[in-house]
Structure formats: structure tokens, C-alpha cells
Design an enzyme around this catalytic site. Structure first.
Site, mmCIF file in Angstrom:
data_model
loop_
_atom_site.group_PDB
_atom_site.id
_atom_site.type_symbol
_atom_site.label_atom_id
_atom_site.label_comp_id
_atom_site.label_asym_id
_atom_site.label_seq_id
_atom_site.Cartn_x
_atom_site.Cartn_y
_atom_site.Cartn_z
ATOM 1 N N ASN A 234 0.848 -1.195 0.000
ATOM 2 C CA ASN A 234 0.000 0.000 0.000
ATOM 3 C C ASN A 234 0.885 1.247 0.000
ATOM 4 O OD1 ASN A 234 0.506 0.841 2.863
ATOM 5 N ND2 ASN A 234 -0.363 -1.186 3.231
ATOM 6 N N ASP B 77 -4.637 -9.618 13.266
ATOM 7 C CA ASP B 77 -4.811 -8.200 13.610
ATOM 8 C C ASP B 77 -3.873 -7.930 14.796
ATOM 9 O OD1 ASP B 77 -5.573 -5.727 14.672
ATOM 10 O OD2 ASP B 77 -7.585 -5.929 13.812
ATOM 11 N N LYS C 53 -11.570 -2.331 18.501
ATOM 12 C CA LYS C 53 -10.240 -2.862 18.834
ATOM 13 C C LYS C 53 -10.013 -2.898 20.345
ATOM 14 C CE LYS C 53 -8.256 -2.447 14.499
ATOM 15 N NZ LYS C 53 -7.317 -3.234 13.743
HETATM 16 O O1 C5P Z 1 -8.511 -2.580 11.217
HETATM 17 P P1 C5P Z 1 -7.729 -1.462 10.669
HETATM 18 O O2 C5P Z 1 -6.675 -1.905 9.690
HETATM 19 O O3 C5P Z 1 -8.535 -0.364 10.069
HETATM 20 O O4 C5P Z 1 -7.005 -0.823 11.943
HETATM 21 C C1 C5P Z 1 -5.927 0.033 11.859
HETATM 22 C C2 C5P Z 1 -5.082 -0.101 13.088
HETATM 23 O O5 C5P Z 1 -4.844 -1.462 13.402
HETATM 24 C C3 C5P Z 1 -3.702 0.480 12.902
HETATM 25 O O6 C5P Z 1 -3.247 0.915 14.160
HETATM 26 C C4 C5P Z 1 -2.907 -0.705 12.387
HETATM 27 O O7 C5P Z 1 -1.511 -0.543 12.640
HETATM 28 C C5 C5P Z 1 -3.503 -1.835 13.178
HETATM 29 N N1 C5P Z 1 -3.514 -3.118 12.486
HETATM 30 C C6 C5P Z 1 -2.747 -4.158 12.956
HETATM 31 N N2 C5P Z 1 -2.810 -5.375 12.331
HETATM 32 C C7 C5P Z 1 -3.591 -5.570 11.268
HETATM 33 C C8 C5P Z 1 -4.390 -4.535 10.769
HETATM 34 C C9 C5P Z 1 -4.329 -3.313 11.402
HETATM 35 O O8 C5P Z 1 -2.005 -3.975 13.931
HETATM 36 N N3 C5P Z 1 -3.615 -6.752 10.667
#
Ligand code: C5P
Length: 400
Positions: A211, A311, A346
């Protein structure tokens, strides 16, 4: 202009590293500082006062009997309005003189005559054997005990042809140290674990899914946390950024590797806060090929299958002894609504929201903080300024 309004008395002692001090002087000036150069006689063998005057824009002093100072007391007058004294390079002999309170030339007299509120920072530069000598090490210990900030030295190739500890820090690193010396140590004694950058999920050995995250925001937070006195571990996806000074960086590629590195770091050392800035891929290619996928005919398209990545943030937040967790949300719309919802989902105390396509790769950003009380805008600023504000917020929340 992070040194705007600061006056630095920059002392040069004898050493080949004097040639690098022209660059340090220029960068101090660019950062907004006024630089008053003082040189020992030995330093003038390595770089001329003419060069240092031209670059600093101020008269250079080398002699304690210099009659250009109205009361003929340069050892007093030159430091009374100073914000810091920096000795770079600092020779073995000058460290000995500082450790023992010698005052037999202008620079040593000026150091011992400085008021207690003016910090003294030194950048040792010497041959590896001189550095390792027990007498030098005794002096280093004494200087640290006397609250003198010892910057470096680093290890590496030396002008004498030998290799080892004793190289002066590079001018950019010294500038970072000097700027940091003026920052409040709101995270002193704290450990921060930070993820930054994108992840890269392979499709085959030459292709992958990634990305537009540049890593700039996460790296700026790592730098600001170090400046605030924290021990920082930065787990970074692929970026073009240099390792931040003072920070331990672990480089990874995939989300799974980032997760593993985060868990290993948490198991090795307890952390006070976990700041998840990385733009982690939600999915990886489950059927990634070991060999390059070949285009066999025009109608042929590879059938990619996806699996969910861990996550990382949610898993860390769910640990029984979880550190203080800070998440980031890069949204493309409805930031206020999505930010609040993401924080709750979260289950983290603080979430930082921004608009992804307005920040990825850019030097400035606009952050909104979401916590249990609601949201608060930090406003638009460059990422380094925002990182400093966010670090102060984290520090005050960890202390509560
Ligand atoms: O769920 P989403 O990607 O929108 O959430 C963003 C937050 O979660 C950010 O702080 C990102 O670093 C973290 N994140 C993570 N592991 C993932 C996806 C997101 O730590 N697989």
C-alpha cells in the site's frame, strides 16, 4: 527551525573530526540556532578560525586574553546568554581536563566557569585504543556522573586506519542529540514498541501486494519518543527511510513477520506502550507461488486466494498484561464516525485518525485523537510536530 532562539557555544578541540564541524555548524544555523565558536589551539591545526567564522557568521575566539571582549573576560561573557555548550570533537585530553576541572585555556576555563543551568554536551572523537584506555574510561564515567552528556562515540573506520569505538557521531546525529537535549523527558524510563510503514504480501517471488504508506508518521513518532527519553523499538515494513538515530529498528516484510516481531519484542522486554502506526495488509495471498507466475495465454488470469492476516493491534490489546495501546485509523471518509467505532472494536484506550489518501507519503498530516471521552483534533501540521504532540499525549496518559 527546532533550535530557533537558542544560542549554542560550540567548542572545537584537536582532532581530525574537526572537518565535520563545518557541516554541524551549518545545520545548527539552519535549525535556527546562533553559534558562537570557540577553538583550542590544537583545533586550529585541523580547521581554520576563518572557515568557522565564515560558516557561523560570528567572531571565533581562541584565546583567553582576547581583548575584543570589553571586560577581557571571554571565559565568562561568552556563555552567560548560552543555552548549551557543545564540545565537538572532544579530544581525549579535553575529556581529562573536563573531568578534573582544568582551566588552562579559554575553552576549558569557559566550561568550568559555566553556570550550572547551562548543559554541557561532548562528542568524543579519538583512536580506539585511546577510547578504550582505562584512564579515558575513568574520565568518561566521571563526566557522566557530573551530568555532562556524552554523545557517542560510534564504532567504525578511523582516520588513523584502525577500526573500532571512537569515531565521532556524524553531524546529523549530533544535531539530533542537541535538539533532543532541549526536549522535555516526558517518557524517561519508558519503553515504546512502534510499528510503521506498509507490509508487503508476496504473490510470487517478484510480485506482491502493498500500500502507499511511506512510514513517515511512524518514524516521526519513534524519533519523538526517543527525544522524550523513551527506549524505542521500531518494527518497520519496507520503507525508503533511514534508521532513526537512537532507535532499535527491526525490518520485516509481511504482516505475519510483523506480528511475530511484535510478539517476540513483547516477550523479550515488557513495554509501556504499543503504538500501531503500520498500514498492515488485512489479507495475504494464501496460494502464493514459489516460482514466478507465467502468463501462458491472453485469456489466462491467475486465481489468487486470500487468507486473513493476524490483527496485530487487537491481539496485543487482548493480552492479559497488554501495554497501553494506541491504534491508527487511515480512512477515506467519515473519519469521526469510523474512528470512534474502530477504537471501540479494537478495545484500545487511544485511537489516532487521519484521512489516508491525504497523508500517505506526505510530510504533513491532520490527526484526530479518539478516547473514551470523545475526540480531539491536533490540527494540521508537519508529521514531526504532530509526532511530538502525540508523544506528549501518550506520556501524560501512561502516567495517569
Ligand atoms: O482494522 P484497521 O486496519 O482499520 O485498523 C488500523 C489499526 O490497526 C492500525 O493501528 C494498524 O496498525 C492496526 N492493524 C494491525 N494489524 C492488522 C491490521 C491493522 O495492527 N492486521
Amino acid at each position: 527551525m527546532r533550535l530557533a532562539g537558542k544560542k549554542i557555544v560550540l567548542g572545537l578541540t584537536g582532532g581530525v573530526a574537526c572537518y565535520k564541524i563545518a557541516e554541524l555548524t551549518r545545520s545548527l544555523g539552519k535549525a535556527g540556532a546562533t553559534v558562537q565558536v570557540v577553538m583550542t589551539q590544537a583545533a586550529t591545526q585541523f580547521i581554520t578560525p576563518v572557515t568557522m567564522q565564515a560558516i557561523s557568521g560570528n567572531t571565533v575566539f581562541t584565546d583567553q586574553w582576547d581583548a575584543r571582549i570589553h571586560n577581557n573576560m571571554p571565559h565568562i561573557d561568552l556563555t552567560r546568554d548560552a543555552d548549551a555548550i557543545v564540545i565537538a570533537p572532544c579530544s581525549t585530553n579535553f575529556m581529562f581536563k573536563l573531568a578534573h576541572g582544568a582551566c588552562d585555556d579559554l575553552l576549558s576555563t569557559l566550561c568550568i566557569a559555566r553556570p550550572a543551568h547551562i548543559p554541557l554536551l561532548i562528542a568524543p572523537a579519538m583512536n580506539v585504543e585511546m577510547w578504550q584506555n582505562p584512564a579515558t574510561q575513568r574520565n568518561v564515567a566521571q563526566l557522566k556522573a557530573d551530568n555532562i552528556r556524552v554523545m557517542g562515540p560510534a564504532a567504525g573506520d578511523q582516520a588513523c586506519g584502525e577500526t573500532g569505538m571512537g569515531r565521532m557521531l556524524e553531524p546529523a546525529q549530533l544535531l539530533t542529540e542537541i535538539i533532543a537535549s532541549f526536549q522535555a523527558k516526558s517518557l524517561a524510563g519508558k519503553r515504546l514498541l512502534i510499528t510503521a510503514g506498509p507490509t508487503f504480501e508476496p504473490i510470487d517471488p517478484v510480485r506482491g501486494i502493498t500500500n502507499l504508506s511511506s512510514g513517515k508518521m511512524g518514524y516521526a513518532i519513534a524519533e519523538a519518543a526517543w527525544e522524550a527519553g523513551a527506549q524505542v523499538t521500531l518494527i518497520s515494513g519496507p520503507t525508503a527511510l533511514a534508521q532513526p538515530y537512537g532507535v532499535q529498528r527491526i525490518e520485516v516484510q509481511t504482516a505475519q513477520q510483523m506480528y511475530d516481531a511484535v510478539m517476540t519484542s513483547l516477550n523479550t522486554k515488557s513495554q509501556d506502550a504499543f503504538v500501531a502506526v503500520a498500514a498492515v495488509a488485512d489479507w495475504r495471498v494464501a496460494n502464493a507461488s514459489n516460482q514466478k507466475i507465467k502468463k501462458t495465454c491472453d485469456s489466462d488470469t491467475p486465481q489468487l486466494e486470500f487468507a486473513q492476516n493476524p490483527d496485530i493491534l487487537a491481539l496485543v490489546a487482548a493480552l492479559p498484561d497488554a501495554p497501553y495501546c494506541v491504534g491508527f485509523a487511515a480512512e477515506s471518509e467519515n473519519l469521526l464516525q469510523y474512528g470512534a467505532a474502530k477504537r471501540a472494536k479494537k478495545n484500545i484506550p487511544l485511537l489516532v485518525g487521519n484521512i489516508g489518501h491525504q497523508t500517505f507519503g506526505k510530510d504533513d498530516n491532520e490527526l484526530i485523537l479518539f478516547d473514551v471521552h470523545g475526540h480531539q483534533a491536533l490540527g494540521r501540521a508537519d508529521k514531526k510536530t504532530l509526532a511530538g504532540k502525540l508523544v506528549s499525549e501518550i506520556a501524560s496518559r501512561i502516567k495517569k
